[in-house]
Design a protein around this motif. Structure first.
Motif, PDB file in Angstrom:
ATOM      1  N   ILE A  59       0.868  -1.166   0.000  1.00 51.02           N
ATOM      2  CA  ILE A  59       0.000   0.000   0.000  1.00 51.02           C
ATOM      3  C   ILE A  59       0.913   1.226   0.000  1.00 51.02           C
ATOM      4  CG2 ILE A  59      -0.260  -0.001   2.513  1.00 51.02           C
ATOM      5  CD1 ILE A  59      -3.127   1.079   2.065  1.00 51.02           C
ATOM      6  N   GLU A  60       0.615   2.142  -0.901  1.00 53.33           N
ATOM      7  CA  GLU A  60       1.507   3.294  -1.082  1.00 53.33           C
ATOM      8  C   GLU A  60       0.689   4.427  -1.668  1.00 53.33           C
ATOM      9  OE1 GLU A  60       4.129   5.399  -0.409  1.00 53.33           O
ATOM     10  OE2 GLU A  60       5.129   3.462  -0.284  1.00 53.33           O
ATOM     11  N   ASP A  61       1.194   5.654  -1.539  1.00 53.34           N
ATOM     12  CA  ASP A  61       0.427   6.741  -2.140  1.00 53.34           C
ATOM     13  C   ASP A  61       0.642   6.729  -3.651  1.00 53.34           C
ATOM     14  OD1 ASP A  61       2.080   9.048  -3.143  1.00 53.34           O
ATOM     15  OD2 ASP A  61       2.791   9.106  -1.082  1.00 53.34           O
ATOM     16  N   ASP A  62      -0.366   7.230  -4.358  1.00 53.03           N
ATOM     17  CA  ASP A  62      -0.385   7.087  -5.814  1.00 53.03           C
ATOM     18  C   ASP A  62       0.756   7.817  -6.514  1.00 53.03           C
ATOM     19  OD1 ASP A  62      -1.445   9.634  -5.331  1.00 53.03           O
ATOM     20  OD2 ASP A  62      -3.077   9.439  -6.758  1.00 53.03           O
ATOM     21  N   VAL A  63       1.274   8.876  -5.934  1.00 50.56           N
ATOM     22  CA  VAL A  63       2.394   9.588  -6.540  1.00 50.56           C
ATOM     23  C   VAL A  63       3.647   8.708  -6.535  1.00 50.56           C
ATOM     24  CG1 VAL A  63       3.893  11.609  -6.348  1.00 50.56           C
ATOM     25  CG2 VAL A  63       1.439  11.844  -5.966  1.00 50.56           C
ATOM     26  N   VAL A  64       3.879   8.024  -5.428  1.00 52.17           N
ATOM     27  CA  VAL A  64       5.025   7.118  -5.341  1.00 52.17           C
ATOM     28  C   VAL A  64       4.830   5.937  -6.288  1.00 52.17           C
ATOM     29  CG1 VAL A  64       6.350   5.598  -3.809  1.00 52.17           C
ATOM     30  CG2 VAL A  64       5.595   7.836  -2.991  1.00 52.17           C
ATOM     31  N   VAL A  65       3.605   5.443  -6.374  1.00 51.17           N
ATOM     32  CA  VAL A  65       3.310   4.331  -7.279  1.00 51.17           C
ATOM     33  C   VAL A  65       3.600   4.741  -8.729  1.00 51.17           C
ATOM     34  CG1 VAL A  65       1.441   2.910  -8.227  1.00 51.17           C
ATOM     35  CG2 VAL A  65       1.687   3.164  -5.755  1.00 51.17           C
ATOM     36  N   LEU A  66       3.227   5.970  -9.096  1.00 53.40           N
ATOM     37  CA  LEU A  66       3.527   6.453 -10.444  1.00 53.40           C
ATOM     38  C   LEU A  66       5.029   6.475 -10.695  1.00 53.40           C
ATOM     39  CD1 LEU A  66       1.026   9.417 -10.783  1.00 53.40           C
ATOM     40  CD2 LEU A  66       1.108   7.381 -12.226  1.00 53.40           C
ATOM     41  N   TYR A  67       5.781   6.909  -9.697  1.00 49.87           N
ATOM     42  CA  TYR A  67       7.240   6.940  -9.841  1.00 49.87           C
ATOM     43  C   TYR A  67       7.797   5.521  -9.994  1.00 49.87           C
ATOM     44  CZ  TYR A  67      12.159   7.496  -8.972  1.00 49.87           C
ATOM     45  OH  TYR A  67      13.518   7.439  -9.096  1.00 49.87           O
ATOM     46  N   ILE A  68       7.318   4.601  -9.168  1.00 51.79           N
ATOM     47  CA  ILE A  68       7.787   3.216  -9.241  1.00 51.79           C
ATOM     48  C   ILE A  68       7.522   2.640 -10.630  1.00 51.79           C
ATOM     49  CG2 ILE A  68       7.351   0.864  -8.380  1.00 51.79           C
ATOM     50  CD1 ILE A  68       6.832   2.230  -5.594  1.00 51.79           C
ATOM     51  N   ALA A  69       6.361   2.971 -11.194  1.00 50.22           N
ATOM     52  CA  ALA A  69       6.007   2.469 -12.525  1.00 50.22           C
ATOM     53  C   ALA A  69       6.965   2.983 -13.597  1.00 50.22           C
ATOM     54  CB  ALA A  69       4.574   2.854 -12.870  1.00 50.22           C
ATOM     55  N   LYS A  70       7.614   4.136 -13.364  1.00 49.78           N
ATOM     56  CA  LYS A  70       8.547   4.704 -14.332  1.00 49.78           C
ATOM     57  C   LYS A  70       9.976   4.189 -14.139  1.00 49.78           C
ATOM     58  CE  LYS A  70       6.091   8.989 -15.277  1.00 49.78           C
ATOM     59  NZ  LYS A  70       6.087   9.047 -16.724  1.00 49.78           N
ATOM     60  N   THR A  71      10.196   3.350 -13.139  1.00 49.40           N
ATOM     61  CA  THR A  71      11.522   2.796 -12.886  1.00 49.40           C
ATOM     62  C   THR A  71      11.610   1.399 -13.477  1.00 49.40           C
ATOM     63  OG1 THR A  71      10.937   1.737 -10.789  1.00 49.40           O
ATOM     64  CG2 THR A  71      11.619   4.072 -10.691  1.00 49.40           C
ATOM     65  N   GLY A  72      12.705   0.725 -13.207  1.00 50.12           N
ATOM     66  CA  GLY A  72      12.892  -0.643 -13.671  1.00 50.12           C
ATOM     67  C   GLY A  72      11.869  -1.618 -13.126  1.00 50.12           C
ATOM     68  N   PHE A  73      11.205  -1.250 -12.007  1.00 51.14           N
ATOM     69  CA  PHE A  73      10.184  -2.134 -11.438  1.00 51.14           C
ATOM     70  C   PHE A  73       8.880  -2.061 -12.211  1.00 51.14           C
ATOM     71  CE2 PHE A  73      12.953  -1.437  -7.716  1.00 51.14           C
ATOM     72  CZ  PHE A  73      13.247  -2.757  -7.420  1.00 51.14           C
ATOM     73  N   GLY A  74       8.746  -1.053 -13.058  1.00 50.19           N
ATOM     74  CA  GLY A  74       7.509  -0.859 -13.804  1.00 50.19           C
ATOM     75  C   GLY A  74       7.152  -2.029 -14.701  1.00 50.19           C
ATOM     76  N   ASN A  75       8.149  -2.798 -15.135  1.00 48.61           N
ATOM     77  CA  ASN A  75       7.840  -3.951 -15.984  1.00 48.61           C
ATOM     78  C   ASN A  75       7.366  -5.154 -15.172  1.00 48.61           C
ATOM     79  OD1 ASN A  75      10.265  -4.580 -14.795  1.00 48.61           O
ATOM     80  ND2 ASN A  75      11.246  -5.323 -16.654  1.00 48.61           N
ATOM     81  N   LYS A  76       7.559  -5.120 -13.845  1.00 45.72           N
ATOM     82  CA  LYS A  76       7.191  -6.238 -12.973  1.00 45.72           C
ATOM     83  C   LYS A  76       5.976  -5.958 -12.109  1.00 45.72           C
ATOM     84  CE  LYS A  76      10.107  -9.474 -10.779  1.00 45.72           C
ATOM     85  NZ  LYS A  76      11.216  -9.825  -9.942  1.00 45.72           N
TER      86      LYS A  76
END
Length: 192
Positions: free
Chosen positions: A116-133
């Motif tokens: 569970i995380e705030d949506d801004v951080v989730v957006l950032y995570i999606a733009k990193t290498g983890f975004g494909n996973k």
């Protein structure tokens, strides 16, 4: 670690916290905030789990990561876990992390089922290498939470930050940054 930021600020070891830090009533009693946005919560999981994780009840019996010191996340998980038990399902196992990166690493390796995380951080995570996973299982409809920069009470930085941030929020650059990071109007202090 994240949980040590407010105590470090209160003691004067640091001058400000420039992070996605929630502006809560209890924190306002000990530090001052200059808010720059709003945050909603989201649930992140492995893309392979997206088909089976659609609602909070799908978290019953699973381990869910959260950031230690993040009141909206712990409150939400506790509420959902109680609902699981009330429905005669296994409670949610809550696993706290001192950094978002550690939580994301364990999630991406399957050591936790969701985060569970705030949506801004989730957006950032999606733009990193983890975004494909990793992907967003669902957004959490709840009251918005203010996020901002924290400073010591009565800090001489406070009026300067308020003036600078007010000018920035009113500028075109605020909306340009929001567009660059794919922020929704629900994340912003003004519509862009």
């Amino acid at each position: 670690d994240f949980n040590g930021l407010i105590p470090a600020l209160k003691s004067g070891r640091i001058s400000m916290v420039v992070s996605d830090i929630y502006d809560t009533a209890s924190r306002e009693k000990v530090v001052s905030f200059v808010d720059y946005g709003l945050a909603q919560q989201a649930v992140l999981t492995l893309k392979t789990n997206l088909h089976s994780l659609k609602t909070p009840t799908n978290l019953c019996g699973h381990t869910v990561a959260y950031l230690i010191g993040s009141p909206p996340e712990t409150t939400q998980l506790t509420q959902w876990s109680k609902q699981c038990v009330k429905a005669a399902k296994a409670a949610i196992t809550q696993r706290g992390y001192v950094t978002v990166s550690a939580a994301v690493e364990d999630l991406s390796n399957g050591r936790t089922y969701a985060e569970i995380e705030d949506d801004v951080v989730v957006l950032y995570i999606a733009k990193t290498g983890f975004g494909n996973k990793l992907g967003v299982a669902f957004d959490i409809k709840s009251d918005e939470s203010k996020v901002g920069i924290a400073v010591q009470k009565n800090s001489p930085l406070l009026p300067l930050l308020r003036k600078a941030l007010s000018s920035y929020v009113a500028s075109a650059a605020y909306c340009t940054a929001a567009k660059k990071w794919a922020l929704a109007n629900a994340d912003l202090l003004r519509s862009c």
